[in-house]
Motif scaffolding. Structure first.
Motif, mmCIF file in Angstrom:
data_model
loop_
_atom_site.group_PDB
_atom_site.id
_atom_site.type_symbol
_atom_site.label_atom_id
_atom_site.label_comp_id
_atom_site.label_asym_id
_atom_site.label_seq_id
_atom_site.Cartn_x
_atom_site.Cartn_y
_atom_site.Cartn_z
ATOM 1 N N ILE A 1 0.179 -7.372 4.943
ATOM 2 C CA ILE A 1 -0.029 -6.023 4.418
ATOM 3 C C ILE A 1 1.084 -5.109 4.916
ATOM 4 O O ILE A 1 1.425 -5.120 6.104
ATOM 5 C CB ILE A 1 -1.387 -5.455 4.875
ATOM 6 C CG1 ILE A 1 -2.536 -6.333 4.377
ATOM 7 C CG2 ILE A 1 -1.576 -4.013 4.411
ATOM 8 C CD1 ILE A 1 -3.879 -6.002 5.010
ATOM 9 N N ALA B 1 -5.259 2.242 11.060
ATOM 10 C CA ALA B 1 -4.151 1.425 10.554
ATOM 11 C C ALA B 1 -3.240 0.985 11.690
ATOM 12 O O ALA B 1 -2.778 -0.164 11.727
ATOM 13 C CB ALA B 1 -3.358 2.200 9.514
ATOM 14 N N CYS C 1 0.839 -1.196 0.000
ATOM 15 C CA CYS C 1 0.000 0.000 0.000
ATOM 16 C C CYS C 1 0.877 1.251 0.000
ATOM 17 O O CYS C 1 1.813 1.356 0.796
ATOM 18 C CB CYS C 1 -0.910 0.009 1.220
ATOM 19 S SG CYS C 1 -2.004 -1.433 1.319
ATOM 20 N N ALA D 1 -6.732 -3.699 5.004
ATOM 21 C CA ALA D 1 -6.917 -4.445 6.252
ATOM 22 C C ALA D 1 -8.387 -4.775 6.483
ATOM 23 O O ALA D 1 -8.727 -5.889 6.895
ATOM 24 C CB ALA D 1 -6.357 -3.639 7.424
ATOM 25 N N ILE E 1 -1.992 -5.777 9.865
ATOM 26 C CA ILE E 1 -0.969 -5.107 9.064
ATOM 27 C C ILE E 1 0.395 -5.502 9.619
ATOM 28 O O ILE E 1 0.597 -5.522 10.833
ATOM 29 C CB ILE E 1 -1.150 -3.575 9.094
ATOM 30 C CG1 ILE E 1 -2.436 -3.181 8.361
ATOM 31 C CG2 ILE E 1 0.048 -2.862 8.481
ATOM 32 C CD1 ILE E 1 -2.767 -1.702 8.436
ATOM 33 N N LEU F 1 4.232 -0.538 8.939
ATOM 34 C CA LEU F 1 3.843 0.773 8.432
ATOM 35 C C LEU F 1 5.065 1.689 8.392
ATOM 36 O O LEU F 1 5.857 1.719 9.335
ATOM 37 C CB LEU F 1 2.778 1.427 9.327
ATOM 38 C CG LEU F 1 1.380 0.826 9.316
ATOM 39 C CD1 LEU F 1 0.524 1.480 10.394
ATOM 40 C CD2 LEU F 1 0.719 0.969 7.950
ATOM 41 N N ASN G 1 -4.871 3.502 1.901
ATOM 42 C CA ASN G 1 -5.084 2.138 1.418
ATOM 43 C C ASN G 1 -4.683 1.020 2.384
ATOM 44 O O ASN G 1 -5.247 -0.077 2.277
ATOM 45 C CB ASN G 1 -4.522 1.924 0.000
ATOM 46 C CG ASN G 1 -3.157 2.496 -0.232
ATOM 47 O OD1 ASN G 1 -2.333 2.511 0.671
ATOM 48 N ND2 ASN G 1 -2.901 2.961 -1.451
ATOM 49 N N PRO G 2 -3.769 1.209 3.347
ATOM 50 C CA PRO G 2 -3.586 0.132 4.323
ATOM 51 C C PRO G 2 -4.855 -0.138 5.141
ATOM 52 O O PRO G 2 -5.139 -1.276 5.508
ATOM 53 C CB PRO G 2 -2.457 0.645 5.221
ATOM 54 C CG PRO G 2 -1.766 1.699 4.442
ATOM 55 C CD PRO G 2 -2.810 2.305 3.575
ATOM 56 N N GLY H 1 2.285 -0.828 4.430
ATOM 57 C CA GLY H 1 1.779 0.438 3.899
ATOM 58 C C GLY H 1 2.365 1.630 4.615
ATOM 59 O O GLY H 1 3.334 1.516 5.373
#
Length: 388
Positions: free
Chosen positions: A310, A319, A286, A296, A328, A331, A291-292, A312
């Motif tokens: 995931i 998030a 992402c 998710a 996730i 990040l 978009n994360p 991002g």
């Protein structure tokens, strides 16, 4: 000292715009500088906030302990020792879209303006954006600003190809224009903007997050890519970094790429489609803050949290909660606060006629830090006041 007042402080306003005006009670302290010409202010380089990073840092990885939040986002910024030449400045900033990410940048701007206020310097500035990314809207805003009396015009570029000619036109007409935030139109792009403050390593952020995902997946598997808004430099650069990394590994492939327009709801729908069409999907990369969250949500709805990893960008509260829960995997969090704070400082020097290389660099580099699950509780507490 960290402040539990972060992004949620600012509320999104109607018409996709904000006007933040801060007036000093007194504008007399620096009056003796008002009659000076040229860039003769002084700066001892005490800020410590310029040109800090070219690659994302990694903190809080499993087994390495929680991150020091002050290393991720520096709330304790103080103005450097530069002495402004005037007692009143008028700035104009337009950015890509109304979104909490830019609220964070605005918070840094606000604090810098307040610190100048304490010195007796009046900072008036407008901070405006549309409800959705639009190079046309940005062009119109820049042209409208050029018809008013601003000391500096700043733009977070929505589309390099569309916006660069407008910036160059303003520069040719004698306006002082800078870029800021997440997207630059650089000299290499043919843009004549004076300076840039923000993320200078979006490609590297995308590459590092993707390397993180590849390691997590054992360097094999099909992944999908959610980019953001088409033509936006930071989103496209991160996607390019992701693609280049995946190409290195013969057992990995990007099976789909989609643009979600920086909208979490649309990202969720796109991710649901990925999951339906690719039952063997192992990961989603992402490239923006929205978009994360969408990815998710889709993975949780499908019950595939343990199958799909995931990665991002950024600090969205939802998030970070998904990161804490392990939905996730990682990040990349940008120091938006410092972007805003440094933008005001650089704009001040540009207004006074200082050129890049004198008291500030052409590109002021801000940090990105990759945070893992064990770092999420610390970030949630520091940014949003959430305590387990």
């Amino acid at each position: 000292m960290l402040r539990n007042r972060f992004w949620s402080k600012k509320k999104q306003e109607t018409a996709g715009s904000r006007i933040l005006i801060f007036m000093a009670v007194s504008a007399l302290v620096w009056g003796s500088a008002a009659g000076l010409t040229g860039c003769v202010g002084k700066d001892t380089g005490e800020s410590g906030s310029l040109s800090r990073q070219e690659m994302p840092k990694v903190l809080g990885e499993q087994g390495r302990g929680e991150p020091n939040t002050a290393e991720v986002i520096n709330f304790d910024q103080r103005l450097d020792s530069y002495e402004p030449l005037k007692t009143h400045y008028h700035f104009y900033f337009t950015y890509k879209t109304v979104h909490p990410w830019w609220d964070a940048v605005g918070l840094g701007m606000e604090d810098a303006a307040k610190q100048y206020e304490e010195r007796g310097i009046v900072i008036d500035y407008e901070y405006l954006a549309p409800d959705s990314v639009s190079a046309k809207d940005q062009t119109e805003k820049l042209l409208e600003a050029s018809r008013r009396d601003f000391d500096v015009i700043g733009v977070d570029v929505a589309d390099v190809t569309a916006v660069t000619p407008v910036i160059n036109e303003l520069i040719a007409d004698g306006h002082k224009v800078m870029t800021f935030s997440s997207s630059d139109a650089s000299k290499e792009d043919g843009c004549q903007r004076i300076a840039y403050v923000g993320n200078t390593h979006n490609y590297e952020d995308g590459a590092q997050l993707t390397e993180t995902l590849c390691e997590r997946l054992g360097y094999r598997g099909n992944v999908a890519l959610l980019v953001g808004s088409q033509g936006v430099p930071c989103h496209e650069d991160r996607a390019r970094g992701a693609r280049d990394v995946i190409e290195k590994y013969p057992d990995m492939e990007i099976v789909e790429t989609a643009y979600d327009g920086d909208d979490a709801g649309k990202a969720q729908e796109l991710a649901k489609e990925f999951l339906t069409r690719h039952q063997d999907l192992a990961g989603i990369i992402c490239c923006n803050m929205s978009n994360p969250v969408g990815a998710a949500r889709a993975v949780v709805e499908a019950g595939r949290q343990k199958e799909v990893a995931i990665v991002g960008m950024d600090h969205d509260q939802e998030a970070l909660r998904y990161l804490k829960e392990g939905v996730i995997y990682a990040l990349g969090i940008q120091d938006c606060y410092s972007i805003g704070f440094d933008t005001i400082q650089v704009a001040m020097k540009i207004a006074d006629g200082c050129l890049p290389g004198e008291l500030y660099p052409e590109k002021t580099e801000e940090i990105t830090t990759i945070i893992y699950q064990d770092g999420a509780p610390t970030m949630l507490q520091a940014l949003y006041g959430e305590i387990d």
